[in-house]
Scaffold this active site. Sequence first.
Site, PDB file in Angstrom:
ATOM      1  N   LYS A 118       0.843  -1.193   0.000  1.00  0.00           N
ATOM      2  CA  LYS A 118       0.000   0.000   0.000  1.00  0.00           C
ATOM      3  C   LYS A 118       0.880   1.245   0.000  1.00  0.00           C
ATOM      4  O   LYS A 118       1.893   1.300   0.710  1.00  0.00           O
ATOM      5  CB  LYS A 118      -0.904  -0.033   1.234  1.00  0.00           C
ATOM      6  CG  LYS A 118      -1.925   1.088   1.335  1.00  0.00           C
ATOM      7  CD  LYS A 118      -2.794   0.881   2.577  1.00  0.00           C
ATOM      8  CE  LYS A 118      -3.849   1.955   2.738  1.00  0.00           C
ATOM      9  NZ  LYS A 118      -4.695   1.723   3.937  1.00  0.00           N
ATOM     10  N   SER A 143      -9.410   1.571   3.227  1.00  0.00           N
ATOM     11  CA  SER A 143      -8.654   2.419   2.318  1.00  0.00           C
ATOM     12  C   SER A 143      -7.665   1.646   1.459  1.00  0.00           C
ATOM     13  O   SER A 143      -7.128   2.172   0.487  1.00  0.00           O
ATOM     14  CB  SER A 143      -7.902   3.492   3.118  1.00  0.00           C
ATOM     15  OG  SER A 143      -6.996   2.899   4.034  1.00  0.00           O
ATOM     16  N   SER A 169      -9.648  -0.751   7.320  1.00  0.00           N
ATOM     17  CA  SER A 169      -9.081  -0.706   5.974  1.00  0.00           C
ATOM     18  C   SER A 169      -8.404  -1.994   5.541  1.00  0.00           C
ATOM     19  O   SER A 169      -8.119  -2.175   4.358  1.00  0.00           O
ATOM     20  CB  SER A 169      -8.070   0.443   5.878  1.00  0.00           C
ATOM     21  OG  SER A 169      -8.706   1.682   6.080  1.00  0.00           O
TER      22      SER A 169
END
Length: 612
Positions: free
Chosen positions: A88, A162, A186
Amino acid sequence: MGPAGQNIGRGNCVISPAFDISSLHAFYAGGGTIAAIIEAVFARIVDIDDPGIFLHLADRKSLFEQAAALGTFDPTTKPLWGIPFAVKDNIDVAGMPTTASCPDYAYMPDTDATVVRLLKEAGALVIGKTNLDQFATGLVGVRTPYPVPRNAMDADLVPGGSSSGSAVATAQGIVSFALGTDTAGSGRIPAGLNNIVGMKPSLGALSTSGVIPACRTLDCVSIFALTVGDAWRVFEVAACHDAKDAYSKTIPANGFGQAPPVLTIGVPAKGDRLFFGDAVMEAAYDDALRMLTKLGHRLVEVPFGDFYKVANLLYEGAWVAERYAAVKDFFDAREVSFHPVTRGIYGGAKQLSAADAFKGLYALQALKQKVAPLIASVDLFCVPTAPTHYTRADLEAEPIRENSRLGTYTNFVNLLDMCGIAVPAGISSDGRPASVTLLTTSGRDGLTASLARDIHASSGLTLGATGWLQPKPNDTISVDEAGLIDIAVVGAHLSGMPLNAQLLALDSRFLRKARTSDCYRLYVLPGQMPAKPGLIRVPQATGGQIDVEIWQMTPAAFGQFVAAIPSPLSIGTLLLSDGTSTKGFLVEAAAVADATDITHYGGWRTYAAATV
């Protein structure tokens, strides 16, 4: 699907094995090369044609050089040898820009985040950096200035956030696993929406050094994987205390294996369950609960109102202010650089006072005190990962409310210092993924993972959106740690029984069911609370085979456990029906003089069920 899980028919994709770790390592052991897997990765990226997944890709030549540096296949020294993964883009990878999905914030790190370094040292290869809700603020995956990743299972749905790009990259089979972060869900919501596993470790288990904070007191690095076993392998490598991280903790990666036969599982009371009118998701959750019952576990309804109150705190006062504090200087100087929705959230925090922050902290502490007995009353919880599915069109109409609703069963978890894992449980009647999340107290990651593995296997689902079959369960069970002590329990310490919590509190792990040899008799001990049996040895063939459970614990835990055993019970050596022996519960002969003999029941659980 070709032989041995080979993918032979996805457009431009070259022939390759399935990307779960067991399949890849079998491919390498059989002479397959990392170069072939790297080519397969890039072919899949072209074939899937989703520009929203990656914000930066590794150079192919660099990957070949890293692969060559690994040497010959050695999964013992390097347990993630040749395994491709994604990161990420709020987690640093040396030589790749970190943007947090905000181009004006971009910088080039010289060093890897600690967790990335550990995975590389174990032989894993970073394929690229993935898209996210800007500054990890959102559960929807659409709050990005870049193209939005497409949900791997249904392009109409939001991908979840997210950690949107990491989840989609894993679900599409581009990588074997990916790193995300999880503050409010997330690492779980995107997993649930894309039919993959999302492990949210105990806070502090994985270092956040080299991670852009959202709420630093609550942030953790999460793991997306195709299987629970793969998530656990990554966790075993990455769980390591980091002196550079003030919030790092020493949380051993243990306890994963066979789930105890009977667990007491808390579920939201029926009247407290929230699905926001989505009868399909409600039915899918009911199906998952029936699966747990079929697996032999006991469900207990728990009032959930106070958990929801904890969840609501996350976007109030202290924790909104903490998000703003993480990027205060940049926000104050470059507010226009923020996504409109993100800008509104952070901008609102500027109006908060220190008094507001303390008000939130006081409210959380009061709620912790209220829910503590509920948490202690069960072994773990099973909740829906998300209460409903939302489409991208839904989010355009209601960008704030729908995001908040997705966090119904996730927002409270880090505030209460719990660990969790989202796991695919089925496909709902509308053809969309159904997922549940297992939650328990910090440090018991192995327990949630063990049960999650059973749920995934029982679902019969294929992996993510790939069509690959799940690997055989035996391929994903951890090897027993050396130096641990086996102990046989026969009565109130059996799984699901009143004193089993004593074993779990010592991080003991269930190994297997067993039976004693036929030189034991079982009695109900008088005057015991809770009720307990006594097992006593008798001459060979004059007793019966008695059901026991074998658990495993550290020497320190064993010593603590034995020291607390009251007379007339004791620990001795038990002979098992397979000819082996183990430490286990016995009773003094004097204690059974006037006791009822229940040997003919074959075990305490059978006796208890027959006398309810």
